[in-house]
Design an enzyme around this catalytic site. Structure first.
Site, PDB file in Angstrom:
ATOM      1  N   CYS A   6       0.855  -1.169   0.000  1.00  0.00           N
ATOM      2  CA  CYS A   6       0.000   0.000   0.000  1.00  0.00           C
ATOM      3  C   CYS A   6       0.888   1.215   0.000  1.00  0.00           C
ATOM      4  O   CYS A   6       2.103   1.109   0.114  1.00  0.00           O
ATOM      5  CB  CYS A   6      -0.856   0.018   1.256  1.00  0.00           C
ATOM      6  SG  CYS A   6      -1.743  -1.514   1.527  1.00  0.00           S
ATOM      7  N   ARG A  31       0.978   1.929  -5.949  1.00  0.00           N
ATOM      8  CA  ARG A  31       1.186   0.929  -4.896  1.00  0.00           C
ATOM      9  C   ARG A  31      -0.114   0.246  -4.481  1.00  0.00           C
ATOM     10  O   ARG A  31      -0.094  -0.699  -3.696  1.00  0.00           O
ATOM     11  CB  ARG A  31       1.817   1.584  -3.656  1.00  0.00           C
ATOM     12  CG  ARG A  31       3.182   2.145  -3.905  1.00  0.00           C
ATOM     13  CD  ARG A  31       3.736   2.772  -2.646  1.00  0.00           C
ATOM     14  NE  ARG A  31       3.998   1.782  -1.630  1.00  0.00           N
ATOM     15  CZ  ARG A  31       5.128   1.101  -1.519  1.00  0.00           C
ATOM     16  NH1 ARG A  31       6.102   1.327  -2.369  1.00  0.00           N
ATOM     17  NH2 ARG A  31       5.289   0.216  -0.567  1.00  0.00           N
ATOM     18  N   TRP A  78      -3.974  -1.814  -1.347  1.00  0.00           N
ATOM     19  CA  TRP A  78      -4.073  -2.955  -2.249  1.00  0.00           C
ATOM     20  C   TRP A  78      -4.564  -4.093  -1.376  1.00  0.00           C
ATOM     21  O   TRP A  78      -3.861  -4.553  -0.491  1.00  0.00           O
ATOM     22  CB  TRP A  78      -2.695  -3.261  -2.838  1.00  0.00           C
ATOM     23  CG  TRP A  78      -2.714  -4.257  -3.932  1.00  0.00           C
ATOM     24  CD1 TRP A  78      -3.074  -4.031  -5.225  1.00  0.00           C
ATOM     25  CD2 TRP A  78      -2.342  -5.634  -3.852  1.00  0.00           C
ATOM     26  NE1 TRP A  78      -2.947  -5.185  -5.953  1.00  0.00           N
ATOM     27  CE2 TRP A  78      -2.502  -6.183  -5.131  1.00  0.00           C
ATOM     28  CE3 TRP A  78      -1.890  -6.464  -2.832  1.00  0.00           C
ATOM     29  CZ2 TRP A  78      -2.230  -7.511  -5.413  1.00  0.00           C
ATOM     30  CZ3 TRP A  78      -1.619  -7.788  -3.112  1.00  0.00           C
ATOM     31  CH2 TRP A  78      -1.785  -8.296  -4.394  1.00  0.00           C
ATOM     32  N   ASN A 104       1.239  -0.051   6.169  1.00  0.00           N
ATOM     33  CA  ASN A 104       1.589  -0.873   5.013  1.00  0.00           C
ATOM     34  C   ASN A 104       2.405  -2.042   5.535  1.00  0.00           C
ATOM     35  O   ASN A 104       3.368  -1.835   6.262  1.00  0.00           O
ATOM     36  CB  ASN A 104       2.401  -0.018   4.030  1.00  0.00           C
ATOM     37  CG  ASN A 104       3.033  -0.836   2.927  1.00  0.00           C
ATOM     38  OD1 ASN A 104       2.523  -1.889   2.557  1.00  0.00           O
ATOM     39  ND2 ASN A 104       4.140  -0.361   2.400  1.00  0.00           N
ATOM     40  N   GLY A 105       1.995  -3.267   5.181  1.00  0.00           N
ATOM     41  CA  GLY A 105       2.714  -4.445   5.660  1.00  0.00           C
ATOM     42  C   GLY A 105       1.716  -5.464   6.155  1.00  0.00           C
ATOM     43  O   GLY A 105       0.559  -5.464   5.729  1.00  0.00           O
ATOM     44  N   GLU A 479       9.844 -12.336 -21.468  1.00  0.00           N
ATOM     45  CA  GLU A 479       9.489 -10.958 -21.105  1.00  0.00           C
ATOM     46  C   GLU A 479       8.394 -10.415 -22.033  1.00  0.00           C
ATOM     47  O   GLU A 479       7.456  -9.767 -21.585  1.00  0.00           O
ATOM     48  CB  GLU A 479      10.757 -10.077 -21.135  1.00  0.00           C
ATOM     49  CG  GLU A 479      10.543  -8.578 -21.138  1.00  0.00           C
ATOM     50  CD  GLU A 479       9.857  -8.002 -19.900  1.00  0.00           C
ATOM     51  OE1 GLU A 479       9.551  -8.750 -18.965  1.00  0.00           O
ATOM     52  OE2 GLU A 479       9.594  -6.786 -19.909  1.00  0.00           O
ATOM     53  N   LYS A 483       4.666  -9.379 -20.566  1.00  0.00           N
ATOM     54  CA  LYS A 483       4.159  -8.021 -20.721  1.00  0.00           C
ATOM     55  C   LYS A 483       2.758  -8.020 -21.305  1.00  0.00           C
ATOM     56  O   LYS A 483       1.879  -7.305 -20.863  1.00  0.00           O
ATOM     57  CB  LYS A 483       5.125  -7.245 -21.615  1.00  0.00           C
ATOM     58  CG  LYS A 483       5.266  -5.839 -21.262  1.00  0.00           C
ATOM     59  CD  LYS A 483       6.357  -5.473 -20.282  1.00  0.00           C
ATOM     60  CE  LYS A 483       6.369  -6.232 -18.998  1.00  0.00           C
ATOM     61  NZ  LYS A 483       7.525  -5.899 -18.184  1.00  0.00           N
ATOM     62  N   GLU A 486       0.141  -9.344 -18.725  1.00  0.00           N
ATOM     63  CA  GLU A 486      -0.228  -8.530 -17.572  1.00  0.00           C
ATOM     64  C   GLU A 486      -0.999  -7.280 -17.913  1.00  0.00           C
ATOM     65  O   GLU A 486      -1.779  -6.806 -17.109  1.00  0.00           O
ATOM     66  CB  GLU A 486       0.980  -8.201 -16.690  1.00  0.00           C
ATOM     67  CG  GLU A 486       2.039  -7.342 -17.319  1.00  0.00           C
ATOM     68  CD  GLU A 486       3.167  -7.025 -16.325  1.00  0.00           C
ATOM     69  OE1 GLU A 486       4.299  -6.892 -16.768  1.00  0.00           O
ATOM     70  OE2 GLU A 486       2.894  -6.906 -15.117  1.00  0.00           O
ATOM     71  N   HIS A 502       7.753 -30.660 -28.068  1.00  0.00           N
ATOM     72  CA  HIS A 502       7.545 -31.528 -26.901  1.00  0.00           C
ATOM     73  C   HIS A 502       6.200 -31.290 -26.227  1.00  0.00           C
ATOM     74  O   HIS A 502       6.033 -31.610 -25.059  1.00  0.00           O
ATOM     75  CB  HIS A 502       8.706 -31.341 -25.915  1.00  0.00           C
ATOM     76  CG  HIS A 502      10.027 -31.719 -26.522  1.00  0.00           C
ATOM     77  ND1 HIS A 502      10.409 -33.017 -26.685  1.00  0.00           N
ATOM     78  CD2 HIS A 502      10.999 -30.951 -27.061  1.00  0.00           C
ATOM     79  CE1 HIS A 502      11.595 -33.047 -27.295  1.00  0.00           C
ATOM     80  NE2 HIS A 502      11.974 -31.792 -27.529  1.00  0.00           N
ATOM     81  N   LYS A 591       2.652  -2.223  -8.161  1.00  0.00           N
ATOM     82  CA  LYS A 591       4.033  -1.992  -8.578  1.00  0.00           C
ATOM     83  C   LYS A 591       5.047  -2.619  -7.627  1.00  0.00           C
ATOM     84  O   LYS A 591       5.967  -3.294  -8.045  1.00  0.00           O
ATOM     85  CB  LYS A 591       4.267  -0.478  -8.688  1.00  0.00           C
ATOM     86  CG  LYS A 591       5.670  -0.102  -9.146  1.00  0.00           C
ATOM     87  CD  LYS A 591       5.837  -0.366 -10.611  1.00  0.00           C
ATOM     88  CE  LYS A 591       7.197  -0.020 -11.140  1.00  0.00           C
ATOM     89  NZ  LYS A 591       7.469  -0.739 -12.406  1.00  0.00           N
TER      90      LYS A 591
END
Ligand code: F6R
Length: 596
Positions: A6, A31, A78, A104-105, A479, A483, A486, A502, A591
């Site tokens: 957060c 955040r 969040w 936050n935590g 990558e 991208k 997401e 395979h 983030k």
């Protein structure tokens, strides 16, 4: 254990606190954007305004004239413990409403604490772990009518991670803060002070910043900042850092989204990361002493780690790249003082990466960190740091920071190979020259923006993508696929091209886009046969290469990861916008992943 990531903020001065706090929250929105809220002290009372939703939506509901206040704290969330709702939004208060807290935590022992507090008659309004904090403060306040005493005793009862700010209507001339394992910094102004989880929230107001260490707590007045040790209560001295980032860097500068701006900053990301060459050389000379090298990171940064590994292997140096969430529970067991670990992180706050670093430290390993955010937790627990100097990355999806990481790791790999006498000084200088030319090459790829956008619009209807590559092309494929997943919410898979046969080939059918990374090297022919296999199943092939649909200039094969990803970043961006999504704020993601 899941963690909240957060943003918290605070202001004490003589200006209008609610206005400043919402400005600060806006810059911390990356955040978390499930809820927002502020608590201010107005005419001796704490006024809380909060709700679920984005900062702007919550701000609209507030009549600022009704909150004439110059002291306050703020939060955006969040959600993890408890759904996004008004009740679960921060700030939280005690029963008497004399205290308000943002956090936050995660408080790991909150269930036990809540049980104790319930037995003492406290009433809880939310399903959060945070709410135990104001109630604990209230409880200690009964013992001794002193805010600092109550705050620090409450903090001492917490297990887990936290960045906390608290205010009290009884002592309205101060904000109390504390930190353990979640970022927190203080901005020192003239006649005013600020707190925030991250620099962009502070730099519009002041460039003078103190970054709190674990187990620090602080008492902020309008003209004073006092820091103390949570455990001993001893007074502490911490340096004031002068931050050189400008606010402009943290703004969009006319780009529609931060992500696009940050992709256009990729040439600068290369130039800036090259400034770390001396540090890379110093780190390489230390790495040369170690038998085993691990590159450890999460997500995009872990793909940079894979590139590092392939580069070292190219030079005959053994290395392994492992995702931090696996490393910390498995590889950690075989670490010793002959091991070196290179940790890679944009934020320097990623929980699994930090836990890997701490675990490796306990085993006596040497720790080198490749980090963007100055003063972040990872930089404090590593032996050496090479900064990528990419500037603030605001979009949730990492782009320019990845480029910076690739450059830093390329420098380290080159200097280490030279140190181990695998390559000559002349060869190194040749590659360094080529590296200096990369920003222009990236620029020429960015000039193709319109073509890439058109291609993206054609591809926006597809709901499955394959990315294939070999060796250094494989992390690029990973990558590229991450991208698009997401920010466009489509299914994308990346494979080493040799793996198609395979299993994954069974999924290919007419029209499925296969994006093939095809650097012009000794494996090109192998890539071409893989492409033929996919074509034979009707797949639509798009190559990234010197004469590909996604065109990249001729580059030394060692440096292709740095250029080949650029069109894929743009492609992902434009597919997302063509689908009408906000690429800066992908759903379910934040983030700074202080989440395990
Ligand atoms: C993807 C992305 C994430 C991060 C990962 C690590 O676009 O941004 O996968 O790369 O969460 O974050 P840092 O680099 O801050 O440790």
């Amino acid at each position: 254990m899941r963690r909240k990531m957060c943003g918290i903020a605070g202001y004490i001065g003589d200006k209008k606190a609610p206005i400043i706090l919402f400005e600060m929250l806006k810059r911390l929105e990356y955040r978390g954007y499930d809820s927002a809220g502020i608590a201010c002290i107005s005419k001796g009372r704490i006024i809380v305004s909060k709700d679920k939703g984005r900062v702007d939506d919550v701000r609209k509901k507030i009549n600022f004239k009704k909150v004439p206040a110059s002291v306050g704290i703020a939060h955006n969330r969040w959600a993890t413990h408890g759904i996004p709702s008004h009740e679960n939004s921060h700030p939280h208060q005690d029963c008497s409403k004399n205290f308000a807290v943002v956090h936050n935590g995660i408080i790991e022992n909150y269930k036990d604490l809540k049980e104790e507090l319930l037995q003492l008659g406290h009433k809880f309004r939310s399903g959060t772990d945070t709410e135990v904090i104001p109630h604990l403060i209230e409880e200690f306040y009964k013992e001794k009518k002193n805010f600092e005493y109550s705050f620090v005793n409450a903090i001492r009862k917490l297990r887990g991670s936290f960045a906390i700010a608290a205010i009290s209507s009884n002592e309205s001339d101060r904000i109390l803060v504390a930190r353990k394992e979640s970022p927190l910094m203080i901005g020192i102004g003239k006649g005013e002070n600020f707190i925030a989880s991250d620099m962009p929230a502070i730099i519009p107001y002041t460039r003078n910043v103190i970054v709190l260490d674990d187990f620090d707590y602080g008492i902020l007045g309008r003209d004073s900042v006092q820091l103390k040790d949570i455990q001993t209560g001893d007074e502490l001295k911490r340096d004031i850092q002068r931050v050189s980032w400008g606010l402009e860097e943290a703004r969009k500068e006319g780009y529609e989204h931060f992500m696009l701006k940050e992709i256009f900053e990729e040439p600068d990301a290369v130039r800036n990361a090259l400034k770390g060459a001396d540090e890379a050389e110093r780190i390489a000379s230390k790495l040369a002493e170690y038998k085993r090298i691990y590159l450890v990171a999460c997500g995009t940064a872990s793909y940079a780690g894979m590139v590092g590994r392939y580069l070292l292997e190219r030079f005959g140096i053994s290395a392994d790249a492992i995702t931090a969430s696996e490393f910390r529970y498995s590889t950690i067991n075989i670490l010793d003082e002959k091991t070196a670990v290179i940790l890679i992180s944009q934020s320097g706050e990623t929980a699994d990466t930090i836990a890997s670093a701490k675990g490796a430290r306990e085993k006596g390993a040497y720790l080198a960190a490749v980090v963007n955010v100055v003063g972040s937790t990872l930089t404090r627990i590593s032996d050496d740091v090479i900064y990528t100097y990419s500037g603030p990355e605001i979009a949730v999806a990492s782009t320019k920071a990845y480029i910076g990481q690739l450059v830093s790791l390329t420098l380290i790999a080159l200097f280490l190979a030279m140190e181990r006498e695998r390559i000559t000084r002349e060869y190194t200088n040749e590659i360094l020259d080529d590296l200096n030319g990369i920003p222009d090459k990236i620029q020429s790829i960015l000039h193709e923006e319109r073509e890439i956008k058109r291609l993206a619009q054609r591809l926006a209807r597809k709901n499955i993508f394959f990315y294939i590559g070999r060796r250094l092309g494989y992390p690029t494929a990973l990558e590229g696929a991450l991208k698009i997943k997401e920010i466009s919410y489509v299914h994308a898979e990346a494979y080493p091209a040799g793996e198609l046969k395979h299993g994954p080939l069974a999924l290919l059918e007419k029209g499925v886009p296969v994006i093939a990374i095809t650097p012009n090297d000794d494996l090109l022919e192998k890539m071409e046969s893989n492409i033929e296999e996919a074509k034979a199943r009707g797949a639509t092939i798009l190559t990234v290469g010197e004469s590909g649909e996604l065109n990249v200039p001729i580059t030394d094969s060692l440096l292709t990861p740095i250029t080949y990803i650029v069109p894929l970043h743009l492609l992902a961006y434009y597919i997302s916008t063509a689908k009408g999504f906000d690429p800066d704020k992908p759903r379910n993601l934040a983030k700074s992943v202080t989440v395990e």
